[in-house]
Write a protein that holds these residues in place. Structure first.
Motif, mmCIF file in Angstrom:
data_model
loop_
_atom_site.group_PDB
_atom_site.id
_atom_site.type_symbol
_atom_site.label_atom_id
_atom_site.label_comp_id
_atom_site.label_asym_id
_atom_site.label_seq_id
_atom_site.Cartn_x
_atom_site.Cartn_y
_atom_site.Cartn_z
ATOM 1 N N THR A 282 0.863 -1.185 0.000
ATOM 2 C CA THR A 282 0.000 0.000 0.000
ATOM 3 C C THR A 282 0.899 1.235 0.000
ATOM 4 O O THR A 282 2.064 1.171 0.410
ATOM 5 C CB THR A 282 -0.900 0.024 1.255
ATOM 6 O OG1 THR A 282 -0.069 0.014 2.405
ATOM 7 C CG2 THR A 282 -1.831 -1.180 1.270
ATOM 8 N N PRO A 283 0.379 2.346 -0.458
ATOM 9 C CA PRO A 283 1.192 3.563 -0.461
ATOM 10 C C PRO A 283 1.607 3.948 0.959
ATOM 11 O O PRO A 283 0.863 3.746 1.920
ATOM 12 C CB PRO A 283 0.255 4.621 -1.036
ATOM 13 C CG PRO A 283 -0.818 3.874 -1.718
ATOM 14 C CD PRO A 283 -0.927 2.558 -1.039
ATOM 15 N N MET A 284 2.796 4.502 1.084
ATOM 16 C CA MET A 284 3.297 4.943 2.368
ATOM 17 C C MET A 284 3.330 6.463 2.365
ATOM 18 O O MET A 284 3.994 7.071 1.555
ATOM 19 C CB MET A 284 4.701 4.388 2.622
ATOM 20 C CG MET A 284 5.227 4.697 4.005
ATOM 21 S SD MET A 284 6.885 4.077 4.250
ATOM 22 C CE MET A 284 6.658 2.337 3.994
ATOM 23 N N TYR A 285 2.565 7.056 3.251
ATOM 24 C CA TYR A 285 2.494 8.515 3.328
ATOM 25 C C TYR A 285 3.382 9.012 4.460
ATOM 26 O O TYR A 285 3.380 8.481 5.552
ATOM 27 C CB TYR A 285 1.051 8.966 3.571
ATOM 28 C CG TYR A 285 0.126 8.522 2.458
ATOM 29 C CD1 TYR A 285 0.134 9.177 1.225
ATOM 30 C CD2 TYR A 285 -0.721 7.432 2.630
ATOM 31 C CE1 TYR A 285 -0.711 8.769 0.217
ATOM 32 C CE2 TYR A 285 -1.558 7.024 1.615
ATOM 33 C CZ TYR A 285 -1.558 7.701 0.404
ATOM 34 O OH TYR A 285 -2.375 7.287 -0.584
ATOM 35 N N HIS A 286 4.160 10.029 4.188
ATOM 36 C CA HIS A 286 5.067 10.576 5.192
ATOM 37 C C HIS A 286 4.500 11.847 5.783
ATOM 38 O O HIS A 286 3.895 12.621 5.151
ATOM 39 C CB HIS A 286 6.429 10.879 4.601
ATOM 40 C CG HIS A 286 7.097 9.670 4.050
ATOM 41 N ND1 HIS A 286 7.807 8.796 4.836
ATOM 42 C CD2 HIS A 286 7.145 9.153 2.804
ATOM 43 C CE1 HIS A 286 8.281 7.832 4.095
ATOM 44 N NE2 HIS A 286 7.896 8.009 2.856
#
Length: 69
Positions: free
Chosen positions: A65-69
């Protein structure tokens, strides 16, 4: 295979020999004139390795899944 006028199939050995000369060879085109041939080939082979790894990760059912910072 080509078909002769007598409706017989035959193998064109001249074409097989011509194709055999090109076996194992591939061509790469780039618009960067500063790169050497070895550098272009290495970059392309590295790309193939990365794509193979992504294909393996997708086939083993690892859900990314996308990793948001």
């Amino acid at each position: 295979m080509p078909i002769s006028k007598a409706v017989r199939l035959f193998i064109d050995t001249a074409k097989i020999e011509a194709a055999r000369k090109l076996d194992g060879k591939w061509a790469l085109i780039t618009n960067d004139d500063t790169l050497q041939g070895e550098d272009v080939a290495t970059g392309y082979k590295n790309l193939l390795i990365i794509e193979r790894c992504f294909r393996a990760m997708k086939s083993t059912q690892i859900h990314m899944t996308p990793m948001y910072h």
